[in-house]
Design a protein around this motif. Sequence first.
Motif, PDB file in Angstrom:
ATOM      1  N   ARG A 145      49.763  26.253  77.023  1.00 55.25           N
ATOM      2  CA  ARG A 145      49.771  27.554  77.693  1.00 55.25           C
ATOM      3  C   ARG A 145      49.848  28.625  76.606  1.00 55.25           C
ATOM      4  O   ARG A 145      50.902  28.843  76.026  1.00 55.25           O
ATOM      5  CB  ARG A 145      50.958  27.680  78.651  1.00 55.25           C
ATOM      6  N   LEU A 146      48.744  29.270  76.360  1.00 56.65           N
ATOM      7  CA  LEU A 146      48.668  30.275  75.302  1.00 56.65           C
ATOM      8  C   LEU A 146      48.617  31.674  75.901  1.00 56.65           C
ATOM      9  O   LEU A 146      47.839  31.931  76.828  1.00 56.65           O
ATOM     10  CB  LEU A 146      47.419  30.058  74.444  1.00 56.65           C
ATOM     11  N   VAL A 147      49.423  32.569  75.353  1.00 59.33           N
ATOM     12  CA  VAL A 147      49.307  33.988  75.660  1.00 59.33           C
ATOM     13  C   VAL A 147      48.890  34.692  74.374  1.00 59.33           C
ATOM     14  O   VAL A 147      49.583  34.606  73.358  1.00 59.33           O
ATOM     15  CB  VAL A 147      50.630  34.583  76.180  1.00 59.33           C
ATOM     16  N   ALA A 148      47.757  35.343  74.411  1.00 61.43           N
ATOM     17  CA  ALA A 148      47.269  36.094  73.257  1.00 61.43           C
ATOM     18  C   ALA A 148      47.543  37.568  73.492  1.00 61.43           C
ATOM     19  O   ALA A 148      47.090  38.145  74.487  1.00 61.43           O
ATOM     20  CB  ALA A 148      45.769  35.859  73.054  1.00 61.43           C
ATOM     21  N   ILE A 149      48.285  38.180  72.583  1.00 66.78           N
ATOM     22  CA  ILE A 149      48.556  39.617  72.671  1.00 66.78           C
ATOM     23  C   ILE A 149      47.488  40.326  71.850  1.00 66.78           C
ATOM     24  O   ILE A 149      47.464  40.249  70.631  1.00 66.78           O
ATOM     25  CB  ILE A 149      49.957  39.959  72.132  1.00 66.78           C
ATOM     26  N   GLY A 150      46.587  40.991  72.542  1.00 68.78           N
ATOM     27  CA  GLY A 150      45.490  41.677  71.873  1.00 68.78           C
ATOM     28  C   GLY A 150      44.144  41.150  72.310  1.00 68.78           C
ATOM     29  O   GLY A 150      43.866  39.955  72.182  1.00 68.78           O
ATOM     30  N   GLY A 151      43.322  42.048  72.838  1.00 67.24           N
ATOM     31  CA  GLY A 151      41.988  41.676  73.314  1.00 67.24           C
ATOM     32  C   GLY A 151      40.893  42.111  72.378  1.00 67.24           C
ATOM     33  O   GLY A 151      39.776  42.403  72.809  1.00 67.24           O
ATOM     34  N   GLY A 152      41.196  42.151  71.074  1.00 67.62           N
ATOM     35  CA  GLY A 152      40.168  42.386  70.071  1.00 67.62           C
ATOM     36  C   GLY A 152      39.481  41.086  69.723  1.00 67.62           C
ATOM     37  O   GLY A 152      39.679  40.057  70.379  1.00 67.62           O
ATOM     38  N   TYR A 153      38.695  41.104  68.645  1.00 65.67           N
ATOM     39  CA  TYR A 153      37.878  39.920  68.364  1.00 65.67           C
ATOM     40  C   TYR A 153      38.722  38.698  67.990  1.00 65.67           C
ATOM     41  O   TYR A 153      38.377  37.570  68.373  1.00 65.67           O
ATOM     42  CB  TYR A 153      36.829  40.230  67.298  1.00 65.67           C
ATOM     43  N   ILE A 154      39.829  38.875  67.274  1.00 65.34           N
ATOM     44  CA  ILE A 154      40.639  37.720  66.878  1.00 65.34           C
ATOM     45  C   ILE A 154      41.279  37.072  68.101  1.00 65.34           C
ATOM     46  O   ILE A 154      41.239  35.849  68.271  1.00 65.34           O
ATOM     47  CB  ILE A 154      41.706  38.136  65.847  1.00 65.34           C
ATOM     48  N   GLY A 155      41.876  37.882  68.966  1.00 67.13           N
ATOM     49  CA  GLY A 155      42.497  37.339  70.166  1.00 67.13           C
ATOM     50  C   GLY A 155      41.499  36.659  71.082  1.00 67.13           C
ATOM     51  O   GLY A 155      41.758  35.569  71.602  1.00 67.13           O
ATOM     52  N   LEU A 156      40.333  37.276  71.261  1.00 65.37           N
ATOM     53  CA  LEU A 156      39.334  36.717  72.173  1.00 65.37           C
ATOM     54  C   LEU A 156      38.688  35.463  71.615  1.00 65.37           C
ATOM     55  O   LEU A 156      38.438  34.496  72.351  1.00 65.37           O
ATOM     56  CB  LEU A 156      38.265  37.766  72.476  1.00 65.37           C
ATOM     57  N   GLU A 157      38.382  35.463  70.315  1.00 70.06           N
ATOM     58  CA  GLU A 157      37.792  34.258  69.720  1.00 70.06           C
ATOM     59  C   GLU A 157      38.748  33.076  69.838  1.00 70.06           C
ATOM     60  O   GLU A 157      38.342  31.972  70.240  1.00 70.06           O
ATOM     61  CB  GLU A 157      37.459  34.511  68.252  1.00 70.06           C
ATOM     62  N   THR A 158      40.005  33.290  69.483  1.00 68.82           N
ATOM     63  CA  THR A 158      40.986  32.204  69.538  1.00 68.82           C
ATOM     64  C   THR A 158      41.205  31.748  70.971  1.00 68.82           C
ATOM     65  O   THR A 158      41.279  30.552  71.256  1.00 68.82           O
ATOM     66  CB  THR A 158      42.309  32.652  68.910  1.00 68.82           C
ATOM     67  N   ALA A 159      41.304  32.701  71.884  1.00 68.16           N
ATOM     68  CA  ALA A 159      41.479  32.360  73.297  1.00 68.16           C
ATOM     69  C   ALA A 159      40.305  31.541  73.810  1.00 68.16           C
ATOM     70  O   ALA A 159      40.492  30.546  74.525  1.00 68.16           O
ATOM     71  CB  ALA A 159      41.624  33.642  74.116  1.00 68.16           C
ATOM     72  N   SER A 160      39.102  31.940  73.446  1.00 65.28           N
ATOM     73  CA  SER A 160      37.909  31.250  73.925  1.00 65.28           C
ATOM     74  C   SER A 160      37.849  29.817  73.422  1.00 65.28           C
ATOM     75  O   SER A 160      37.610  28.879  74.188  1.00 65.28           O
ATOM     76  CB  SER A 160      36.658  32.019  73.468  1.00 65.28           C
ATOM     77  N   MET A 161      38.105  29.626  72.122  1.00 72.57           N
ATOM     78  CA  MET A 161      37.983  28.266  71.570  1.00 72.57           C
ATOM     79  C   MET A 161      39.097  27.352  72.073  1.00 72.57           C
ATOM     80  O   MET A 161      38.856  26.180  72.386  1.00 72.57           O
ATOM     81  CB  MET A 161      37.941  28.294  70.039  1.00 72.57           C
ATOM     82  N   LEU A 162      40.337  27.877  72.189  1.00 68.93           N
ATOM     83  CA  LEU A 162      41.428  27.017  72.646  1.00 68.93           C
ATOM     84  C   LEU A 162      41.303  26.694  74.128  1.00 68.93           C
ATOM     85  O   LEU A 162      41.684  25.604  74.567  1.00 68.93           O
ATOM     86  CB  LEU A 162      42.771  27.676  72.339  1.00 68.93           C
ATOM     87  N   GLN A 163      40.756  27.612  74.916  1.00 70.66           N
ATOM     88  CA  GLN A 163      40.515  27.292  76.327  1.00 70.66           C
ATOM     89  C   GLN A 163      39.470  26.183  76.432  1.00 70.66           C
ATOM     90  O   GLN A 163      39.608  25.271  77.259  1.00 70.66           O
ATOM     91  CB  GLN A 163      40.044  28.546  77.073  1.00 70.66           C
ATOM     92  N   ASN A 164      38.458  26.237  75.603  1.00 70.15           N
ATOM     93  CA  ASN A 164      37.451  25.179  75.610  1.00 70.15           C
ATOM     94  C   ASN A 164      38.027  23.826  75.196  1.00 70.15           C
ATOM     95  O   ASN A 164      37.478  22.782  75.527  1.00 70.15           O
ATOM     96  CB  ASN A 164      36.288  25.536  74.681  1.00 70.15           C
ATOM     97  N   LEU A 165      39.138  23.848  74.472  1.00 71.48           N
ATOM     98  CA  LEU A 165      39.796  22.603  74.078  1.00 71.48           C
ATOM     99  C   LEU A 165      40.850  22.161  75.083  1.00 71.48           C
ATOM    100  O   LEU A 165      41.509  21.142  74.879  1.00 71.48           O
ATOM    101  CB  LEU A 165      40.435  22.777  72.692  1.00 71.48           C
ATOM    102  N   GLY A 166      41.019  22.929  76.155  1.00 72.36           N
ATOM    103  CA  GLY A 166      41.907  22.495  77.227  1.00 72.36           C
ATOM    104  C   GLY A 166      43.124  23.343  77.476  1.00 72.36           C
ATOM    105  O   GLY A 166      43.942  23.011  78.353  1.00 72.36           O
TER     106      GLY A 166
END
Length: 462
Positions: free
Chosen positions: A179-200
Amino acid sequence: MEKAASIDVMVLGAGGGGYPAAFRLAGAGRAVVMVDPFGNLGGDCLAEGCVPSKAVREAALVRTWPAKYPLFGLRGETPEVDWRGVLAHKDRVQSLRYAQHREEIAASTLTLLKGSGRIVDDHTVEVTTEGGDILRYHAQHLIIATGSRPHRLPIPGAELAVTSHDIFRLGADLPFPRRLVAIGGGYIGLETASMLQNLGAEVTVLEATEAILPGVDPALAGYLHRALARRLTLVTGAKVTAIAQGANGGLQVRYESAGEMRDLAADCVLMATGREPVVPEGIAALGLPAGRIGVDDRLRTALAHVYAPGDVNGRSMLFHSAVCQSVIVAEAILSEGQAPARMNFASVPFTVFTEPEVAWVGVTEAQAARQGIAVVTSTYDFRTDSRAQIFDEREGFLTLVFAKRTGSLIGAQVAGLDAAHVIAPLALAVHTGTTASTLSVMAFPHPMVTEGINKAARAVRL
């Protein structure tokens, strides 16, 4: 202390802003000393940023392939994730590149010291090596390329959050965040969120402003919001006020949204609220600020012999931009300030490596209007693109912005399939002032998304 050794160039930092200049100058016969805390090339990009994060991203994308199997008439199951194996793949890539860089250093005449540099005066730098030795150098030219670091919000519990460093550094051992919460919707937060969601992972992104990718073209940001919202939770207008330990060993993120205080449980909290320049100790001795260092288009500071390429000047905080800036610095030094090369920040492409991708270069139609530039725009819709149809990723688009007076391309925005690749020739076109007429008769390979450049250009009427 011994008398300072005389050298031609001192380079503080061996990242993208530092090492290209160092190699170019050393290759031209200059005496160059470079100091860096990593003791190798690549800076944060290789240590914890671009390269390792994209290694993890590609693993995440490979895992999504089975979801498209039915589209292509195939069958199979989504593979399980071996998080340690994913990190091991990342480490292999980083280690391979570090080994490559050690070979490059060994073949060069430059001196690379592992340690930190302190500016004593406008020509003198004191280096403290990893082993504790203190060395002094008197340099004709100083290149400050000390890069940037992750920014942390000044809130209670900020120390409980991880940054991109903790996830992507060499040897990272962070448990997989279910369960990840990313603080910040810039490119770093979105890239990390996208890849980790794809990993489950189950992912929530909290962005303080009213839209993700603040400051980016609304059409691109809106496209990406709609696409990512199908896979993860995006909360805009969310002001995070605190992070605390949860009752069962997890974390609690407290934030304000729509006038209400809310709590969100997480196994891991990513602080992705941007990056801030890192300046060397003693910067005040140069009369320069402790924050972003102002530079001109040759990367010169207020002192003609002191240059500040890369993230430290805050103008274009991207590795590929830093490399370009570093090369320009080297040419300026070799030509004693007479080289014609200048940094064209407007032609630096920016890509967000989410799934799907978005990318841009130059100005948007709205930005051009604010600058008083009359433009003509043309948009190519991916619904008509053969490659997008093959992958059934037809929601993207490509927009070209041409100056009406000259017909030259001054901006482009790409959303969707292959955006990171498509933006490269468009950045070149912006840099060279390529016209709509020229792009309209260029032959781009079929069936690739790049042929949309040609089609969009052909639709332009100046």
